[in-house]
Write an enzyme that holds these catalytic residues in place. Sequence first.
Site, PDB file in Angstrom:
ATOM      1  N   LYS A   1       0.898  -1.092   0.050  1.00 53.20           N
ATOM      2  CA  LYS A   1      -0.002  -0.050   0.024  1.00 53.20           C
ATOM      3  C   LYS A   1       0.769   1.139  -0.108  1.00 53.20           C
ATOM      4  CE  LYS A   1      -1.823   3.084   1.836  1.00 53.20           C
ATOM      5  NZ  LYS A   1      -1.699   4.550   1.324  1.00 53.20           N
TER       6      LYS A   1
ATOM      7  N   GLU B   1       8.720   1.244  11.513  1.00 52.35           N
ATOM      8  CA  GLU B   1       9.728   2.095  11.382  1.00 52.35           C
ATOM      9  C   GLU B   1       9.190   3.445  11.526  1.00 52.35           C
ATOM     10  OE1 GLU B   1      12.130   0.823   7.944  1.00 52.35           O
ATOM     11  OE2 GLU B   1      13.246  -0.641   9.145  1.00 52.35           O
TER      12      GLU B   1
ATOM     13  N   CYS C   1      13.625  10.381   7.529  1.00 49.02           N
ATOM     14  CA  CYS C   1      13.325   9.926   8.885  1.00 49.02           C
ATOM     15  C   CYS C   1      14.557  10.117   9.757  1.00 49.02           C
ATOM     16  CB  CYS C   1      12.695   8.435   8.758  1.00 49.02           C
ATOM     17  SG  CYS C   1      13.869   7.515   8.239  1.00 49.02           S
TER      18      CYS C   1
ATOM     19  N   GLU D   1       8.363  16.323  15.855  1.00 46.17           N
ATOM     20  CA  GLU D   1       8.859  16.074  14.531  1.00 46.17           C
ATOM     21  C   GLU D   1       8.164  17.091  13.662  1.00 46.17           C
ATOM     22  OE1 GLU D   1       7.505  12.656  12.273  1.00 46.17           O
ATOM     23  OE2 GLU D   1       9.766  12.395  11.888  1.00 46.17           O
TER      24      GLU D   1
HETATM   25  P1  NAD Z   1       1.870   8.197   7.427  1.00 43.13           P
HETATM   26  O1  NAD Z   1       1.954   7.355   8.739  1.00 43.13           O
HETATM   27  O2  NAD Z   1       0.907   9.402   7.347  1.00 43.13           O
HETATM   28  O3  NAD Z   1       1.530   7.249   6.200  1.00 43.13           O
HETATM   29  C1  NAD Z   1       2.201   6.001   5.834  1.00 43.13           C
HETATM   30  C2  NAD Z   1       1.268   4.914   5.288  1.00 43.13           C
HETATM   31  O4  NAD Z   1       0.490   4.689   6.168  1.00 43.13           O
HETATM   32  C3  NAD Z   1       0.636   5.716   4.141  1.00 43.13           C
HETATM   33  O5  NAD Z   1       0.483   4.868   3.152  1.00 43.13           O
HETATM   34  C4  NAD Z   1      -0.787   5.885   4.656  1.00 43.13           C
HETATM   35  O6  NAD Z   1      -1.832   5.907   3.788  1.00 43.13           O
HETATM   36  C5  NAD Z   1      -1.072   4.672   5.310  1.00 43.13           C
HETATM   37  N1  NAD Z   1      -1.889   4.779   6.457  1.00 43.13           N
HETATM   38  C6  NAD Z   1      -2.306   5.816   7.303  1.00 43.13           C
HETATM   39  N2  NAD Z   1      -3.163   5.647   8.310  1.00 43.13           N
HETATM   40  C7  NAD Z   1      -3.423   4.196   8.327  1.00 43.13           C
HETATM   41  C8  NAD Z   1      -4.026   3.142   9.128  1.00 43.13           C
HETATM   42  N3  NAD Z   1      -5.032   3.793   9.937  1.00 43.13           N
HETATM   43  N4  NAD Z   1      -4.036   1.981   8.803  1.00 43.13           N
HETATM   44  C9  NAD Z   1      -3.236   1.647   7.775  1.00 43.13           C
HETATM   45  N5  NAD Z   1      -2.558   2.337   6.995  1.00 43.13           N
HETATM   46  C10 NAD Z   1      -2.419   3.668   7.222  1.00 43.13           C
HETATM   47  O7  NAD Z   1       3.356   8.635   7.178  1.00 43.13           O
HETATM   48  P2  NAD Z   1       3.806   9.648   6.015  1.00 43.13           P
HETATM   49  O8  NAD Z   1       3.542  10.890   6.347  1.00 43.13           O
HETATM   50  O9  NAD Z   1       3.677   8.996   4.714  1.00 43.13           O
HETATM   51  O10 NAD Z   1       5.396   9.618   6.317  1.00 43.13           O
HETATM   52  C11 NAD Z   1       6.150  10.592   6.915  1.00 43.13           C
HETATM   53  C12 NAD Z   1       6.380   9.856   8.491  1.00 43.13           C
HETATM   54  O11 NAD Z   1       7.420   8.551   8.291  1.00 43.13           O
HETATM   55  C13 NAD Z   1       7.319  10.599   9.467  1.00 43.13           C
HETATM   56  O12 NAD Z   1       6.921  10.579  10.705  1.00 43.13           O
HETATM   57  C14 NAD Z   1       8.629  10.098   9.306  1.00 43.13           C
HETATM   58  O13 NAD Z   1       9.541  10.040  10.444  1.00 43.13           O
HETATM   59  C15 NAD Z   1       8.432   8.526   9.148  1.00 43.13           C
HETATM   60  N6  NAD Z   1       9.401   7.723   8.416  1.00 43.13           N
HETATM   61  C16 NAD Z   1      10.110   7.054   9.208  1.00 43.13           C
HETATM   62  C17 NAD Z   1      11.222   6.203   8.600  1.00 43.13           C
HETATM   63  C18 NAD Z   1      11.831   5.371   9.525  1.00 43.13           C
HETATM   64  O14 NAD Z   1      12.505   4.214   8.843  1.00 43.13           O
HETATM   65  N7  NAD Z   1      11.818   5.001  10.766  1.00 43.13           N
HETATM   66  C19 NAD Z   1      11.458   6.241   7.347  1.00 43.13           C
HETATM   67  C20 NAD Z   1      10.657   7.125   6.477  1.00 43.13           C
HETATM   68  C21 NAD Z   1       9.921   7.900   7.223  1.00 43.13           C
END
Ligand code: NAD
Length: 486
Positions: A178, A254, A288, A390
């Site tokens: 997804k 992550e 991240c 963040e």
């Molecule tokens: P997000 O959590 O908003 O979305 C990530 C994914 O989850 C998307 O595909 C979204 O559609 C899906 N999603 C959202 N709600 C959901 C639910 N209830 N059930 C299932 N899926 C759901 O994150 P984002 O805004 O896309 O990315 C930015 C974030 O990601 C930042 O917080 C960043 O720190 C983190 N990040 C972490 C790492 C790591 O390796 N630790 C790497 C990259 C990004």
Amino acid sequence: MKEFLNFINGEYVKNVSGKMFDDINPVNGQVIGKIYEAGRPEVDAAVAAAKAALKGDWGRISVVERAKLLDAVAGEINRRFDDFLQAEIADTGKPASLASHIDIPRGAANFQIFIDTIKSTATESFNMRTPDGKTALSYGVRVPRGVIAVVCPWNLPLLLMTWKVGPALACGNTVVVKPSEETPATATLLGEVMNAVGMPKGVYNVVHGFGPDSAGAFLTSHPDVNGITFTGETRTGSAIMKAAADGVRPVSLEMGGKNAAVVFADCDFQVTIDTLTRSCFENAGQVCLGTERVYVERPIFEKVVAALKERAESMKPGLPFEKDTKIGPVISKEHQEKVLGLYKSAKDEGATIVTGGGVPDMPEELKGGSWVQPTIWTGLPETATVVTEEIFGPCCHISPFDSEEEVLGKVNANRYGLATAIFTQDISRANRLAHQIEVGLCWINAWFLRDLRTPFGGSKQSGIGREGGVHSLEFYTELRNVMVKF
Ligand code: NAD
């Protein structure tokens, strides 16, 4: 206008609901594509295809055959490098110089690295005497978990998606991906690659949509999903963990960070400034592992602030393929608003704005894009919003420190624990600190330098589990024990 379809059982399919949403180019805010949102029927079909594939050719082929297929996937991504580059850039607006060095090559490499791991990692075995004087030999076999749901963010779309799909497939699982609703393109394109190399149908599937009440939630709560691997915000990870609890499925998470850099007065100044420029501003701060808190030993505090200010002001925003472009927009208008809201809170809470703090002046045709200025603050207390939360934008707060103990306390006083970078020539001190800072990853005189065999993941609210090298095998396989008596 491009159309992004779901990829299920080796075929591109629309949806039964007819629902579509826009794919927007963050450089100018223009709609560049329509995405077919997967509802329950499409998610059910994708999971069913992935489950069936486990019992088909994919489940029967040897590790060596699997490795050949994954190697071919990497080869095909490299052969279509420009297609992937264009697709990633259209979705994210990031500079081509960045995506061509990091996103696309790492996307291909993620399929190769785990081939060697799976082929060369031994399982344990034990020999014991039984009470009746015979021998019992125990040995482990690794079996795939089954259908893996891969839920991805938008900041490094291909890189982070393949970081999960590569090991999942190397271990013999099948996947339903997804991608983020903001960045559908490269995951969709990868379907073409899978078909081109002859990947059995149903091994790689893609469903598009949002989180709650959409493809993300339908997928992560699906009873036939055997494991969920997620990268994204901590709040979302928590929702996914709850969904995984029904059915008792393992999760690998992550998540977010509020990463610090610790700069000692004896650092190599040039290396430190070069590295901080990347860790604070690269990918418009949407990494991240990026640095949002910089702690500088007092004697060089002013010098670091001045040097980083100069670098921030040299980050020219512009079109991805223009040679002098150093920074792209943030991913969306919504994210721009979030970042600008935090910029405002820094001002309201009394920050000294060293540079930036708003929207850069862009040419007329780019004014609709989601641009923000690289920004530096000083003078805030450790409790200020931009020092604790963040931001995921091109910005940092810089503050002075006087002792190792003081800086250690400040770095650790945060709910996140993803990454830290320490800059010093005193290698004993650096190692001493690295052992005490509560993070999953600690760099000394470097940042974002990765050996893909090493564990990657976060402490505290930044994550659960480690992926990378043999650590990925822990999540993507189950270890079965066999005991034979003779
Ligand atoms: P997000 O959590 O908003 O979305 C990530 C994914 O989850 C998307 O595909 C979204 O559609 C899906 N999603 C959202 N709600 C959901 C639910 N209830 N059930 C299932 N899926 C759901 O994150 P984002 O805004 O896309 O990315 C930015 C974030 O990601 C930042 O917080 C960043 O720190 C983190 N990040 C972490 C790492 C790591 O390796 N630790 C790497 C990259 C990004």
